[in-house]
Design an enzyme around this catalytic site. Structure first.
Site, short mmCIF file in Angstrom:
data_model
loop_
_atom_site.label_atom_id
_atom_site.label_comp_id
_atom_site.label_asym_id
_atom_site.label_seq_id
_atom_site.Cartn_x
_atom_site.Cartn_y
_atom_site.Cartn_z
N SER A 137 0.86 -1.17 0.00
CA SER A 137 0.00 0.00 0.00
C SER A 137 0.90 1.23 0.00
O SER A 137 1.67 1.44 0.94
CB SER A 137 -0.90 -0.03 1.24
OG SER A 137 -1.62 1.17 1.37
N LYS A 163 -1.10 -0.94 -4.38
CA LYS A 163 -2.29 -0.17 -3.98
C LYS A 163 -1.84 1.26 -3.77
O LYS A 163 -0.92 1.50 -2.98
CB LYS A 163 -2.89 -0.77 -2.71
CG LYS A 163 -3.86 0.14 -1.97
CD LYS A 163 -4.61 -0.61 -0.90
CE LYS A 163 -4.78 0.20 0.36
NZ LYS A 163 -5.50 -0.55 1.40
N LYS A 165 -2.66 5.14 -2.71
CA LYS A 165 -3.58 6.02 -2.00
C LYS A 165 -3.87 7.22 -2.88
O LYS A 165 -2.94 7.78 -3.51
CB LYS A 165 -2.94 6.48 -0.69
CG LYS A 165 -2.75 5.36 0.32
CD LYS A 165 -4.08 4.94 0.92
CE LYS A 165 -3.90 3.94 2.03
NZ LYS A 165 -5.18 3.54 2.64
N ASP A 191 -6.91 3.33 -3.35
CA ASP A 191 -7.67 3.43 -2.09
C ASP A 191 -7.89 4.91 -1.78
O ASP A 191 -6.93 5.66 -1.56
CB ASP A 191 -6.90 2.75 -0.95
CG ASP A 191 -7.69 2.71 0.36
OD1 ASP A 191 -8.84 3.21 0.39
OD2 ASP A 191 -7.15 2.17 1.35
N GLU A 216 -10.96 1.13 -3.77
CA GLU A 216 -11.29 0.86 -2.36
C GLU A 216 -11.91 2.09 -1.70
O GLU A 216 -11.35 3.18 -1.78
CB GLU A 216 -10.00 0.44 -1.64
CG GLU A 216 -10.19 0.07 -0.17
CD GLU A 216 -8.90 -0.44 0.47
OE1 GLU A 216 -7.94 -0.78 -0.26
OE2 GLU A 216 -8.85 -0.49 1.71
N ASP A 241 -13.84 -1.00 2.71
CA ASP A 241 -12.96 -1.15 3.88
C ASP A 241 -13.74 -0.54 5.06
O ASP A 241 -14.49 -1.25 5.76
CB ASP A 241 -11.63 -0.41 3.59
CG ASP A 241 -10.67 -0.32 4.76
OD1 ASP A 241 -11.04 -0.72 5.88
OD2 ASP A 241 -9.53 0.17 4.59
N LYS A 265 -10.17 -6.34 7.98
CA LYS A 265 -9.21 -6.02 9.04
C LYS A 265 -9.86 -6.48 10.34
O LYS A 265 -10.98 -6.02 10.65
CB LYS A 265 -8.95 -4.51 9.11
CG LYS A 265 -8.29 -3.92 7.87
CD LYS A 265 -8.15 -2.40 7.98
CE LYS A 265 -7.53 -1.83 6.71
NZ LYS A 265 -7.62 -0.35 6.67
N GLY A 293 -4.47 -3.86 6.12
CA GLY A 293 -3.42 -3.63 7.11
C GLY A 293 -3.54 -2.24 7.69
O GLY A 293 -4.23 -1.37 7.13
O1 OSB Z 1 -7.21 2.26 4.33
O2 OSB Z 1 -6.21 0.43 4.24
C1 OSB Z 1 -6.28 1.56 4.69
C2 OSB Z 1 -3.21 2.34 6.82
C3 OSB Z 1 -3.78 3.07 7.84
C4 OSB Z 1 -5.12 3.33 7.80
C5 OSB Z 1 -5.91 2.87 6.75
C6 OSB Z 1 -5.35 2.11 5.74
C7 OSB Z 1 -3.96 1.88 5.76
C8 OSB Z 1 -3.25 1.16 4.70
C9 OSB Z 1 -1.94 0.53 5.07
O3 OSB Z 1 -3.61 1.12 3.55
C10 OSB Z 1 -1.81 -0.89 4.70
C11 OSB Z 1 -0.57 -1.49 5.33
O4 OSB Z 1 -0.63 -1.91 6.50
O5 OSB Z 1 0.46 -1.52 4.67
MG MG Z 2 -8.40 1.15 2.98
#
Ligand code: OSB
Ligand code: MG
Length: 389
Positions: A137, A163, A165, A191, A216, A241, A265, A293
């Site tokens: 991510s 992934k 952001k 995401d 996402e 999510d 999660k 995660g």
């Molecule tokens: O939206 O998935 C998410 C990290 C913190 C809060 C929300 C998210 C995330 C990640 C990190 O996308 C995923 C990772 O642990 O590498």
């Molecule tokens: Mg997410």
């Protein structure tokens, strides 16, 4: 089994690089590490809450008080025969899912160790799935060029999917640059962490030529109705999510077509008992799930790998190797990526890893310990009257 002692260690691990999402930037990973003890056996987990209520309404502070004032008094009262019973014990406490999950997950680890079984075996995961395909991510970068460079580095290490952001103003341009640079074969998804509204539909439809694996949580964190409208107007699959906090949520979302994929999660849904039901509901609807995660330390990472052995985890998750986040993980050895883009489920009883005591003492900034049965005898504090307020 009565839980005799519970310890909470608040740890801080510097991140190698700041992690930017549509809701904020994280520079340091902070978490409560939970240890439960009974009959000389220790169970470990971590809370995935963050400092500020931006991803979820829970925070490190709320998790602490939920555990101390409302969950431990309930835990003191019962003889836990099966870890599934913890969910029921906590049901009258509304919300506070990350707090509940942190304790429940530590009890699952304890339970598996007491049976001398790996956690995945008591969760019902598959013996044949001990190497878990994973992606990475990638936070919002300063420029499309930096995103491309960063992603190429991860691809060369072997990660199975990217992934990215996104947020308004940092979406089409970086994603287009990335697709152009890595070619059509690489699995890319985005995401948004709730950064758009249904009124942005046409803007989001402009993502279609990028051939994303999925988008996402594009819309509000607590919405499924607008997501259903968006999902029906897009070819790109929608993954939820934030909006999925229970198996009921999953059923409703899948029933109305708000998503085709679910990110699971355990912390977000309140524990393994619920997470498994979300997994099962998705499977019944033919919808794949993958393991999300929250930049976990090695403790939460181990839990995520065990969960990922369940059979409907059919897409690469966000459980990247320790060195994607930290200079030094709290567990030793750290999690490493195999060249084929997989992480190994740690073997041995329970989650198969424990905090390294030297690293824990270096990373710990706060410690609390409770003799649960003695301190919370008779249910502990009266309902509605927390000790400190
Ligand atoms: O939206 O998935 C998410 C990290 C913190 C809060 C929300 C998210 C995330 C990640 C990190 O996308 C995923 C990772 O642990 O590498
Ligand atoms: Mg997410």
């Amino acid at each position: 089994m009565y839980i005799e002692q519970v310890d909470l260690d608040f740890v801080q691990l510097p991140l190698k690089a700041p992690f930017q999402t549509s809701f904020g930037i994280e520079e340091v990973k902070r978490a409560w590490i939970v240890t439960v003890m009974s009959e000389g056996i220790l169970g470990y987990a971590e809370s995935v809450a963050e400092l500020a209520p931006l991803y979820s309404e829970e925070t490190h502070a709320s998790v602490f008080y939920a555990i101390k004032d409302h969950l431990l008094p309930r835990l003191a009262a019962i003889d836990i025969v099966r870890p599934e019973a913890v969910e029921e014990l906590f049901t009258e406490v509304r919300g506070n899912r990350m707090a509940k999950a942190a304790l429940e997950m530590a009890i699952w680890d304890w339970f598996a160790k007491s049976r001398e079984l790996p956690l995945f075996a008591v969760l019902g995961g598959e013996e044949s799935r001990q190497t878990i395909p994973v992606g990475v991510s990638v936070g919002i970068q300063a420029s499309p060029t930096e995103l491309v460079e960063c992603c190429q580095g991860y691809l060369s290490q072997g990660y199975r999917r990217l992934k990215v952001k996104i947020k308004p103003g940092a979406d089409l341009e970086p994603l287009t640059a990335l697709r152009g640079a890595v070619g059509p074969q690489v699995k890319i998804m985005a995401d948004a962490n709730s950064a758009y509204r249904l009124a942005d539909r046409e803007h989001l439809q402009a993502f279609e030529p990028l051939d994303l694996m999925m988008l996402e949580q594009p819309l509000a964190y607590d919405d499924i109705i607008d997501h259903a409208q968006l999902a029906h107007a897009m070819k790109t699959p929608i993954c939820l999510d934030e909006a999925i906090r229970s198996d009921e949520d999953a059923k409703k979302a899948l029933e109305i077509g708000a998503c085709q994929i679910i990110n699971i999660k355990v912390g977000r849904v309140g524990g393994y008992a619920v997470a498994r039901r979300v997994h099962d509901v998705a499977e019944a609807y033919g919808a794949p799930v993958w393991c999300g995660g929250m930049l976990e330390t090695g403790i939460g990472r181990a839990h995520n790998l065990h969960l990922s052995t369940l059979k409907n985890f059919r897409l690469p998750g966000d459980t990247s190797a320790s060195d994607r986040y930290f200079y030094e993980d709290i567990v030793d050895p750290p999690f490493t990526l195999s060249p084929d883009g997989t992480l190994n489920v740690p073997n041995g009883p329970g989650i198969g890893v424990k905090p390294d005591s030297q690293r824990l003492s270096k990373m710990r900034v706060h410690h609390e310990t409770w003799q649960v049965r003695q301190q919370f005898k008779g249910g502990g504090i009266p309902y509605g009257a927390p000790t400190n307020f």
